[in-house]
Design a protein around this motif. Structure first.
Motif: not given
Length: 195
Positions: A149-150, A165, A193
């Motif tokens: 995921t980015t 994150h 990323r």
């Protein structure tokens, strides 16, 4: 015959009328002179022998320094030979000590070389392991990046972005090539990323 006639004719006088000093014969006188000459000769030889004794002692004294110099020369030669023998022994001992020290140095140098080679081999093995681990990590990151995921890095620090994150800045460095701690500000507004 009177007294005058007797005095004028001595040949007629008898032997008994001679003086007592002339009663020895010529042979007795010769014997006596021989005895005197023998005694005088003995005295002369004794005097010559007695006079030769100091001359003999003087000659012995003259010969003594030569003997002492010869003895001193022999003793000095003996001392020089003993000193040369001692010098040879000490030189051989020094050579043996130098040889032993050079052998010790050579063995220590070879041991140090072997140790350094073993350390270099261990380092190369660890580097190979780390490179294989890095390649596997990059492969896993590439596989995860294709499916990862980015997120957009809008502002703040890289640490706060990583914490928000659920990751670390080191993981962000590995996931995003070119990202470092000094140039993360240039990635504001770009997507990074995360996993």
């Amino acid at each position: 015959m009177d007294k005058h006639d007797k005095e004028s004719k001595p040949w007629e006088a008898s032997f008994s009328s001679e003086e007592p000093a002339q009663k020895y014969s010529r042979s007795a006188n010769r014997r006596k002179s021989r005895q005197v000459s023998v005694i005088v000769g003995l005295f002369v030889t004794i005097i010559m022998i007695l006079s030769f004794i100091p001359i003999y002692n003087y000659l012995q004294e003259l010969n003594k320094p030569n003997n002492t110099t010869a003895i001193s020369a022999l003793s000095s030669a003996k001392t020089t030979t003993s000193i040369s023998k001692v010098d040879k022994v000490t030189k051989s001992e020094k050579k043996a000590a130098q040889k032993a020290s050079s052998e010790k140095k050579a063995t220590s140098a070879s041991e140090a070389k072997a140790k350094s080679e073993s350390v270099a081999k261990a380092k190369s093995a660890s580097l190979a392991k780390s490179s294989s681990a890095a390649s596997s990590a990059s492969a896993s990151s590439s596989s995860s990046s294709s499916t990862g995921t980015t997120a957009v890095f809008s502002s703040g620090t890289l640490y706060s972005f990583a914490v928000s994150h659920d990751t670390t800045p080191e993981a962000l460095y590995t996931l995003n090539s070119g990202l470092t701690a000094s140039n993360y500000t240039s990635y504001y507004g770009k997507s990074l990323r995360v996993k």
